[in-house]
Scaffold this motif. Structure first.
Motif, PDB file in Angstrom:
ATOM      1  N   LEU B 223     -13.220   5.412  -6.459  1.00 53.31           N
ATOM      2  CA  LEU B 223     -12.202   6.007  -7.310  1.00 53.31           C
ATOM      3  C   LEU B 223     -11.092   5.005  -7.608  1.00 53.31           C
ATOM      4  CD1 LEU B 223     -12.032   8.922  -8.376  1.00 53.31           C
ATOM      5  CD2 LEU B 223     -10.578   9.458  -6.422  1.00 53.31           C
ATOM      6  N   ALA B 224     -10.682   4.273  -6.590  1.00 54.22           N
ATOM      7  CA  ALA B 224      -9.629   3.262  -6.769  1.00 54.22           C
ATOM      8  C   ALA B 224     -10.085   2.209  -7.771  1.00 54.22           C
ATOM      9  CB  ALA B 224      -9.280   2.625  -5.424  1.00 54.22           C
ATOM     10  N   MET B 225     -11.362   1.834  -7.668  1.00 51.37           N
ATOM     11  CA  MET B 225     -11.910   0.828  -8.584  1.00 51.37           C
ATOM     12  C   MET B 225     -11.921   1.368 -10.017  1.00 51.37           C
ATOM     13  SD  MET B 225     -15.368  -1.416  -8.152  1.00 51.37           S
ATOM     14  CE  MET B 225     -16.572  -0.116  -8.170  1.00 51.37           C
ATOM     15  N   ALA B 226     -12.358   2.615 -10.165  1.00 51.95           N
ATOM     16  CA  ALA B 226     -12.467   3.200 -11.504  1.00 51.95           C
ATOM     17  C   ALA B 226     -11.103   3.310 -12.186  1.00 51.95           C
ATOM     18  CB  ALA B 226     -13.137   4.576 -11.420  1.00 51.95           C
ATOM     19  N   TYR B 227     -10.063   3.605 -11.412  1.00 53.55           N
ATOM     20  CA  TYR B 227      -8.739   3.828 -12.010  1.00 53.55           C
ATOM     21  C   TYR B 227      -7.750   2.688 -11.728  1.00 53.55           C
ATOM     22  CZ  TYR B 227     -10.377   8.481 -13.141  1.00 53.55           C
ATOM     23  OH  TYR B 227     -11.079   9.525 -13.662  1.00 53.55           O
ATOM     24  N   HIS B 228      -8.277   1.583 -11.165  1.00 50.30           N
ATOM     25  CA  HIS B 228      -7.429   0.420 -10.865  1.00 50.30           C
ATOM     26  C   HIS B 228      -6.209   0.805 -10.028  1.00 50.30           C
ATOM     27  CE1 HIS B 228      -9.876  -1.857 -13.678  1.00 50.30           C
ATOM     28  NE2 HIS B 228      -9.767  -0.824 -14.505  1.00 50.30           N
ATOM     29  N   VAL B 229      -6.451   1.607  -8.995  1.00 52.07           N
ATOM     30  CA  VAL B 229      -5.362   1.958  -8.077  1.00 52.07           C
ATOM     31  C   VAL B 229      -5.270   0.886  -6.999  1.00 52.07           C
ATOM     32  CG1 VAL B 229      -4.552   3.618  -6.355  1.00 52.07           C
ATOM     33  CG2 VAL B 229      -5.662   4.431  -8.457  1.00 52.07           C
ATOM     34  N   ARG B 230      -4.091   0.319  -6.847  1.00 51.17           N
ATOM     35  CA  ARG B 230      -3.906  -0.709  -5.829  1.00 51.17           C
ATOM     36  C   ARG B 230      -3.739  -0.030  -4.473  1.00 51.17           C
ATOM     37  NH1 ARG B 230      -0.627  -6.263  -6.228  1.00 51.17           N
ATOM     38  NH2 ARG B 230      -1.987  -6.347  -8.039  1.00 51.17           N
ATOM     39  N   VAL B 231      -4.731  -0.194  -3.595  1.00 55.92           N
ATOM     40  CA  VAL B 231      -4.732   0.470  -2.291  1.00 55.92           C
ATOM     41  C   VAL B 231      -4.327  -0.546  -1.218  1.00 55.92           C
ATOM     42  CG1 VAL B 231      -6.195   1.590  -0.555  1.00 55.92           C
ATOM     43  CG2 VAL B 231      -6.531   2.108  -2.980  1.00 55.92           C
ATOM     44  N   ARG B 232      -3.502  -0.106  -0.284  1.00 55.41           N
ATOM     45  CA  ARG B 232      -3.145  -0.983   0.818  1.00 55.41           C
ATOM     46  C   ARG B 232      -3.502  -0.272   2.125  1.00 55.41           C
ATOM     47  NH1 ARG B 232       2.603  -3.230   2.591  1.00 55.41           N
ATOM     48  NH2 ARG B 232       3.235  -1.162   1.902  1.00 55.41           N
ATOM     49  N   VAL B 233      -4.160  -0.986   3.037  1.00 53.64           N
ATOM     50  CA  VAL B 233      -4.489  -0.429   4.350  1.00 53.64           C
ATOM     51  C   VAL B 233      -3.517  -1.026   5.354  1.00 53.64           C
ATOM     52  CG1 VAL B 233      -6.201  -0.376   6.203  1.00 53.64           C
ATOM     53  CG2 VAL B 233      -6.931  -0.134   3.808  1.00 53.64           C
ATOM     54  N   LEU B 234      -2.798  -0.177   6.085  1.00 54.67           N
ATOM     55  CA  LEU B 234      -1.887  -0.696   7.097  1.00 54.67           C
ATOM     56  C   LEU B 234      -1.785   0.274   8.267  1.00 54.67           C
ATOM     57  CD1 LEU B 234       1.663  -0.743   5.388  1.00 54.67           C
ATOM     58  CD2 LEU B 234      -0.241   0.617   4.627  1.00 54.67           C
ATOM     59  N   SER B 235      -1.087  -0.135   9.328  1.00 54.17           N
ATOM     60  CA  SER B 235      -1.148   0.617  10.577  1.00 54.17           C
ATOM     61  C   SER B 235       0.064   1.507  10.774  1.00 54.17           C
ATOM     62  CB  SER B 235      -1.258  -0.350  11.762  1.00 54.17           C
ATOM     63  OG  SER B 235      -1.117   0.368  12.970  1.00 54.17           O
ATOM     64  N   SER B 236      -0.184   2.776  11.151  1.00 59.79           N
ATOM     65  CA  SER B 236       0.921   3.676  11.481  1.00 59.79           C
ATOM     66  C   SER B 236       1.400   3.429  12.908  1.00 59.79           C
ATOM     67  CB  SER B 236       0.495   5.135  11.317  1.00 59.79           C
ATOM     68  OG  SER B 236      -0.364   5.531  12.360  1.00 59.79           O
ATOM     69  N   PHE B 237       0.771   2.471  13.608  1.00 61.19           N
ATOM     70  CA  PHE B 237       1.214   2.137  14.960  1.00 61.19           C
ATOM     71  C   PHE B 237       2.144   0.924  14.945  1.00 61.19           C
ATOM     72  CE2 PHE B 237      -2.296   4.940  15.455  1.00 61.19           C
ATOM     73  CZ  PHE B 237      -2.037   5.667  16.601  1.00 61.19           C
ATOM     74  N   ASP B 238       2.367   0.351  13.755  1.00 55.16           N
ATOM     75  CA  ASP B 238       3.385  -0.693  13.599  1.00 55.16           C
ATOM     76  C   ASP B 238       4.775  -0.052  13.654  1.00 55.16           C
ATOM     77  OD1 ASP B 238       1.621  -2.753  13.350  1.00 55.16           O
ATOM     78  OD2 ASP B 238       1.873  -3.057  11.200  1.00 55.16           O
ATOM     79  N   PRO B 239       5.840  -0.849  13.879  1.00 55.12           N
ATOM     80  CA  PRO B 239       7.183  -0.262  13.823  1.00 55.12           C
ATOM     81  C   PRO B 239       7.462   0.259  12.413  1.00 55.12           C
ATOM     82  CG  PRO B 239       7.252  -2.564  14.572  1.00 55.12           C
ATOM     83  CD  PRO B 239       5.848  -2.279  14.161  1.00 55.12           C
ATOM     84  N   PRO B 240       7.889   1.522  12.272  1.00 54.98           N
ATOM     85  CA  PRO B 240       8.067   2.128  10.944  1.00 54.98           C
ATOM     86  C   PRO B 240       9.063   1.359  10.082  1.00 54.98           C
ATOM     87  CG  PRO B 240       8.140   3.816  12.630  1.00 54.98           C
ATOM     88  CD  PRO B 240       8.136   2.512  13.356  1.00 54.98           C
ATOM     89  N   GLU B 241      10.023   0.683  10.702  1.00 58.25           N
ATOM     90  CA  GLU B 241      11.040  -0.007   9.916  1.00 58.25           C
ATOM     91  C   GLU B 241      10.515  -1.347   9.391  1.00 58.25           C
ATOM     92  OE1 GLU B 241      11.561   1.558  12.805  1.00 58.25           O
ATOM     93  OE2 GLU B 241      12.540   3.275  11.822  1.00 58.25           O
ATOM     94  N   ALA B 242       9.428  -1.850   9.981  1.00 57.92           N
ATOM     95  CA  ALA B 242       8.917  -3.149   9.531  1.00 57.92           C
ATOM     96  C   ALA B 242       7.404  -3.223   9.734  1.00 57.92           C
ATOM     97  CB  ALA B 242       9.603  -4.286  10.299  1.00 57.92           C
ATOM     98  N   PRO B 243       6.654  -2.424   8.967  1.00 56.25           N
ATOM     99  CA  PRO B 243       5.197  -2.475   9.115  1.00 56.25           C
ATOM    100  C   PRO B 243       4.650  -3.816   8.633  1.00 56.25           C
ATOM    101  CG  PRO B 243       5.801  -1.089   7.243  1.00 56.25           C
ATOM    102  CD  PRO B 243       7.071  -1.476   7.919  1.00 56.25           C
ATOM    103  N   GLY B 244       3.481  -4.189   9.142  1.00 54.38           N
ATOM    104  CA  GLY B 244       2.843  -5.434   8.710  1.00 54.38           C
ATOM    105  C   GLY B 244       2.401  -5.348   7.261  1.00 54.38           C
ATOM    106  N   PRO B 245       1.958  -6.482   6.678  1.00 50.00           N
ATOM    107  CA  PRO B 245       1.590  -6.493   5.264  1.00 50.00           C
ATOM    108  C   PRO B 245       0.284  -5.762   4.972  1.00 50.00           C
ATOM    109  CG  PRO B 245       1.145  -8.617   6.259  1.00 50.00           C
ATOM    110  CD  PRO B 245       1.838  -7.804   7.316  1.00 50.00           C
ATOM    111  N   GLY B 246      -0.582  -5.584   5.981  1.00 48.30           N
ATOM    112  CA  GLY B 246      -1.838  -4.885   5.754  1.00 48.30           C
ATOM    113  C   GLY B 246      -2.779  -5.665   4.856  1.00 48.30           C
ATOM    114  N   THR B 247      -3.764  -4.951   4.304  1.00 48.87           N
ATOM    115  CA  THR B 247      -4.725  -5.542   3.371  1.00 48.87           C
ATOM    116  C   THR B 247      -4.630  -4.807   2.039  1.00 48.87           C
ATOM    117  OG1 THR B 247      -6.274  -6.153   5.104  1.00 48.87           O
ATOM    118  CG2 THR B 247      -7.182  -5.905   2.883  1.00 48.87           C
TER     119      THR B 247
END
Lengths: 419, 419
Positions: B223-247
């Motif tokens: 679905l993301a591919m079909a509609y060109h939605v930029r998806v980011r995967v990141l961790s909810s176990f990172d500090p909420p104020e400074a999460p990592g960049p993810g993928t």
């Protein structure tokens, strides 16, 4: 083909074994050729679990979310689950069935989230479904508000859902299955000669509910009365193939053999406050009761009597026992303004109510009550009356004695050994 | 003001402490001036509890209730509860928020209850709400079907809800919070030199998902591919104020520095079947694979090679390991019709896949793979390729050795000590 509504409470659907048992009751009505709507509560304990989650999540800060709306979204899920499970069990037993959420009917409410009132029910779709032989399993306790969100009807709201649906689809009757097999002349746990009542009028049932008989939610009885819905209370613990006759709650004129007194109800949830030597001037009593009303404390059984101090009166009244500490604190704070000389409070009181539509046309009900209690040496502290109820406040140690004596005096005792 | 979608899975909302943690991630995005939609799953364990209740209730008898409809009514309640609780927590922390059920948006699905596909989403009301500064908390995994009933999207459906909503409201990005901090070049649990990938194309992510990387549901990537939605995967176990960049998962042309190979994925869920000495005539292979297809068994990595018996061939292929017993039984039953002389099966195989969009324009990827494995004495049993993937089947005892060797050969190793 008659349309009927059946309602099952939380203990009746506590687990899948109980739900399968409910399905047997439903099957019996469907196989008798009725068009059936079943209203279900959440599985026992589930509403409490969901309410606790909401409590842990916290109250919305003012202005950031309408009060009760998210609570409703969370708590209504309990009935949603039961409705789906009962529909599955019925299908599994070879019956056509489907679940209906409030917003699917739709059952429309007002905006008072958490304690909404039913505004309108569209009977078309659900009526057509049941007439076509499909059992409708309705999630009780909820509807959809004008904001398009789920609204719950407050505790016990599934009774109200059932009665309102019965009115909307013109059901021949509304059967409320619960954990007792009917309404009794008095609490059978405190008096073994209590009798199940075959028929009771809406008015009597309302008075009984108002003094603590917890069989039906008050609002559901009001609704049944307004729309002349014939309600029956019976037990889901009876054999599904042959449940007992239960108690029918109906219009007074549908009761052929009217009793003068239908029931006797003790209410222990009472406390008495007496204010001594209040100046006997206009506005004093109003000041007292306005103070309590503003604090949302219900006052009942008010008695004003002359005080020994000339130009003063003693005022005594009852309030719900749970509000006693709060009421005493309020009255003490206002002692100077109210002008009384002393405050007395008493938790060891019980309100005994005698209820019966026959009182409207029969004199002497009160005198039997007073004489019966006097003969046992029971002192009456306060009295209040309505058209079909007399209540007296007595020392709580005499509660059982009073109930038994009155039960006999009004001819309510079951013949021992008879059903 | 940019619209964004955030999605949190079951372990991220497992209890109220975790939900309050989610609220901190949401607050950060809202306070940065974004218009926020949050999609939530059921609290961890809740969906399993509800599915078990449905299972205990039984399957509907044929024709008595549409398949999956009541299952959907029951199971969807899990997300409904989480959405209400998160909205309450956000309101409690001073943010404007409300929950949205699928039918309230509405998010419309097809009629395939239990595994429905999204048909349409009306972005008007929810878009206006978030643009007005109110956080929308959406119950994932569900919508409303043309029959007016709740329909669920199947396991992992909340990812799909999030991506579809992002497409419908034109969100700048769709952040999928999970329990890993991004997509890795290979499983970091089996190779400590695995690197988090900064950007990966939709096509590569699909290939990785198809060979068992369980970060995102395949349908959500499609679905993301079909509609060109930029998806980011990141961790909810990172500090909420400074999460990592993810993928970031995005269009191939948005990846400036393209790697020839992006990831290496071992899949142990494979088994190999070899049929020896099948008559080499037209229709024989078709008969074998039709038999398996009719039994809903997916066949992959087919190799046909000459047999020692003249006019005969050996045919080997892989299937999901879970289907092996069933496939063997089917093929044994049809031995005479298929005409093979012997059947061999092998569970101790692993499929190693090398994935990268760079393969489209770079030759030599396959030869590096074959040389690297040959240098370690690892025998390749079967091969299959797609435009951006080469998979080889090897003895499972060499799985880790093969992954590590290929990871180094394609220049994927993290510099030890570097982040």
């Amino acid at each position: 083909m008659a349309r009927i509504v059946m309602k099952f409470g939380g203990t009746s659907v506590a687990d899948l074994e109980r739900i399968r048992n409910v399905a047997r009751f439903v099957r019996r009505e469907a196989e008798a050729g009725n068009a059936v709507i079943v209203v279900v509560s959440a599985m026992a304990g589930e509403t409490n679990r969901l309410v606790a989650l909401c409590k842990e999540a916290g109250e919305p800060a003012p202005g950031l979310g309408a009060h009760g709306v998210e609570y409703d979204a969370v708590v209504s899920s309990g009935e949603q689950v039961t409705s789906g499970l009962l529909a599955l069990v019925l299908q599994n037993q070879g019956l056509r069935a489907r679940s209906w959420q409030g917003w699917q009917i739709p059952l429309e409410t007002d905006l008072a989230h958490g304690k909404a009132r039913i505004a309108d029910i569209d009977p078309e779709a659900i009526g057509a479904a049941i007439d076509g032989g499909e059992i409708a399993v309705v999630a009780g306790f909820q509807g959809v508000a004008p904001d398009g969100r789920i609204a719950t009807l407050g505790r016990g709201g599934s009774d109200t859902t059932a009665v309102a649906l019965a009115a909307a689809v013109g059901a021949a009757r509304c059967d409320i299955y619960t954990d007792v097999d009917g309404v009794y002349t008095t609490d059978p746990r405190i008096h073994k000669l209590a009798r199940r009542i075959d028929r009771i009028s809406y008015e009597e049932m309302l008075e009984m509910a108002s003094v603590g008989a917890k069989v039906l939610q008050t609002r559901s009885v009001e609704l049944a009365m307004a729309y002349h819905v014939r309600v029956r209370v019976l037990s889901s613990f009876d054999p599904p193939e042959a449940p007992g006759p239960g108690t029918i709650i109906c219009d007074e004129e549908d009761i052929v053999e009217k009793k003068i007194v239908s029931g006797i109800t003790p209410s222990h949830d009472e406390a008495k406050i007496s204010l001594l030597a209040v100046p006997d001037e206009p506005g004093r009593a109003a000041a007292i009761f306005t103070l309590l009303a503003d604090a949302n404390i219900n006052v009942d059984m008010i008695v004003q009597s002359p005080s020994r101090a000339p130009g003063h009166a003693n005022i005594s009244f009852t309030i719900p026992e749970a509000d006693l500490d709060r009421a005493v604190a309020l009255l003490r704070d206002a002692k100077e303004a109210l002008g009384y000389s002393a405050l007395q409070s008493d938790r060891s009181v019980v309100k005994i109510s005698v209820i019966g539509v026959g009182m409207k046309s029969h004199a002497g009900v009160a005198s039997v009550m007073f004489k019966t209690l006097a003969d046992r040496g029971i002192n009456i502290q306060n009295i209040s009356t309505s058209e079909i109820k007399i209540s007296v406040l007595i020392d709580s140690q005499y509660a059982e004695l009073a109930v038994r004596a009155l039960h006999q005096a009004y001819g309510l005792d079951r013949t021992p050994g008879a059903p």
